[in-house]
Design an enzyme around this catalytic site. Structure first.
Site, PDB file in Angstrom:
ATOM      1  N   ASN A   5     120.803  55.787  39.237  1.00 48.49           N
ATOM      2  CA  ASN A   5     121.947  55.163  39.900  1.00 48.49           C
ATOM      3  C   ASN A   5     123.272  55.879  39.626  1.00 48.49           C
ATOM      4  OD1 ASN A   5     122.287  54.291  37.311  1.00 48.49           O
ATOM      5  ND2 ASN A   5     122.240  52.098  37.765  1.00 48.49           N
ATOM      6  N   GLU A  10     130.124  53.076  22.659  1.00 50.04           N
ATOM      7  CA  GLU A  10     129.518  54.171  23.431  1.00 50.04           C
ATOM      8  C   GLU A  10     130.351  55.448  23.337  1.00 50.04           C
ATOM      9  OE1 GLU A  10     127.423  50.996  26.511  1.00 50.04           O
ATOM     10  OE2 GLU A  10     129.029  52.279  27.260  1.00 50.04           O
ATOM     11  N   HIS A  18     126.919  55.654  34.699  1.00 44.76           N
ATOM     12  CA  HIS A  18     126.967  54.542  33.749  1.00 44.76           C
ATOM     13  C   HIS A  18     128.420  54.107  33.626  1.00 44.76           C
ATOM     14  CE1 HIS A  18     126.444  52.228  30.042  1.00 44.76           C
ATOM     15  NE2 HIS A  18     127.552  52.812  29.620  1.00 44.76           N
ATOM     16  N   TYR A  33     120.562  53.819  24.336  1.00 42.24           N
ATOM     17  CA  TYR A  33     120.056  52.634  25.043  1.00 42.24           C
ATOM     18  C   TYR A  33     119.303  51.671  24.114  1.00 42.24           C
ATOM     19  CZ  TYR A  33     121.412  54.350  29.661  1.00 42.24           C
ATOM     20  OH  TYR A  33     122.137  54.739  30.766  1.00 42.24           O
ATOM     21  N   LYS A  55     124.941  60.607  35.554  1.00 40.22           N
ATOM     22  CA  LYS A  55     123.537  60.678  35.135  1.00 40.22           C
ATOM     23  C   LYS A  55     122.822  61.893  35.737  1.00 40.22           C
ATOM     24  CE  LYS A  55     123.206  55.681  34.383  1.00 40.22           C
ATOM     25  NZ  LYS A  55     122.389  54.461  34.599  1.00 40.22           N
TER      26      LYS A  55
HETATM   27  P1  GDP Z   1     124.298  48.724  34.346  1.00 42.06           P
HETATM   28  O1  GDP Z   1     125.150  48.055  33.305  1.00 42.06           O
HETATM   29  O2  GDP Z   1     124.779  48.473  35.761  1.00 42.06           O
HETATM   30  O3  GDP Z   1     124.098  50.208  34.091  1.00 42.06           O
HETATM   31  O4  GDP Z   1     122.840  48.048  34.289  1.00 42.06           O
HETATM   32  P2  GDP Z   1     121.914  47.562  33.073  1.00 42.06           P
HETATM   33  O5  GDP Z   1     122.694  47.520  31.793  1.00 42.06           O
HETATM   34  O6  GDP Z   1     121.236  46.320  33.530  1.00 42.06           O
HETATM   35  O7  GDP Z   1     120.788  48.686  32.970  1.00 42.06           O
HETATM   36  C1  GDP Z   1     121.038  49.920  32.338  1.00 42.06           C
HETATM   37  C2  GDP Z   1     120.410  51.022  33.168  1.00 42.06           C
HETATM   38  O8  GDP Z   1     118.998  50.866  33.171  1.00 42.06           O
HETATM   39  C3  GDP Z   1     120.795  51.011  34.652  1.00 42.06           C
HETATM   40  O9  GDP Z   1     122.021  51.635  34.915  1.00 42.06           O
HETATM   41  C4  GDP Z   1     119.636  51.761  35.279  1.00 42.06           C
HETATM   42  O10 GDP Z   1     119.767  53.181  35.140  1.00 42.06           O
HETATM   43  C5  GDP Z   1     118.457  51.292  34.433  1.00 42.06           C
HETATM   44  N1  GDP Z   1     117.766  50.152  35.033  1.00 42.06           N
HETATM   45  C6  GDP Z   1     118.237  48.888  35.260  1.00 42.06           C
HETATM   46  N2  GDP Z   1     117.297  48.105  35.804  1.00 42.06           N
HETATM   47  C7  GDP Z   1     116.176  48.891  35.932  1.00 42.06           C
HETATM   48  C8  GDP Z   1     114.855  48.653  36.414  1.00 42.06           C
HETATM   49  O11 GDP Z   1     114.501  47.550  36.862  1.00 42.06           O
HETATM   50  N3  GDP Z   1     113.995  49.722  36.369  1.00 42.06           N
HETATM   51  C9  GDP Z   1     114.342  50.935  35.883  1.00 42.06           C
HETATM   52  N4  GDP Z   1     113.421  51.924  35.874  1.00 42.06           N
HETATM   53  N5  GDP Z   1     115.567  51.189  35.410  1.00 42.06           N
HETATM   54  C10 GDP Z   1     116.479  50.192  35.434  1.00 42.06           C
END
Ligand code: GDP
Length: 139
Positions: free
Chosen positions: A114, A128, A117, A51, A11
């Protein structure tokens, strides 16, 4: 059916902080093979498309802006049990909760920024990978 492939993005935070090489080293050291890779600066529409499944979540707009804030590296990776093993390698979504030695623990700053991905299922890995790479690129 397991495809033995997963999809990843390094990222904008990690690319901008100069961690691309280190993260690729960690991925290769964990036994993954790179099947396709590209360096790209997403437009808003491209990030929104990727997304789209998260479009109802409160942080969707912030996430899209973040993913467009700088270049990323997208890749298709291959290994036995790729999806599950890659999720273990990257660690929890929030780096504060990620295990020691995981990519997010080492290189990420926040739940949003973070570092990487990783697809959460074989089905999504295929969707994807297909979003970023044409058939000939992911042969
Ligand atoms: P992943 O599968 O571990 O990537 O997590 P998710 O599918 O739940 O979320 C997708 C992405 O959205 C994450 O990798 C983060 O970059 C972002 N994200 C997740 N939770 C939050 C949040 O509470 N706030 C914000 N700003 N971004 C988030």
């Amino acid at each position: 059916m397991a495809t033995n492939r997963t999809f990843t993005m390094i990222k904008p935070d990690a690319v901008g902080n100069g961690y691309t090489g280190k993260i690729i080293d960690d991925i290769l050291a964990a036994g993954f093979t790179i099947k396709a890779m590209k360096y790209i600066h997403l437009t808003k529409a491209q990030a929104e498309g990727f997304y789209a499944v998260h479009s109802e979540r409160s942080f969707f707009g912030e996430l899209v802006d973040f993913m467009c804030s700088g270049p990323i590296v997208a890749a298709i990776l291959e290994k036995e049990n790729a999806v599950e093993d890659f999720r273990k390698l990257i660690g929890a979504t929030n780096p504060a909760n990620a295990e020691e030695g995981t990519i997010r623990k080492k290189y990420a700053k926040s739940i949003e920024a973070n570092a990487v991905h990783g697809s959460d299922s074989d089905e999504n890995a295929e969707i994807e990978g297909n979003y970023y790479f044409s058939a000939i690129e992911r042969f």
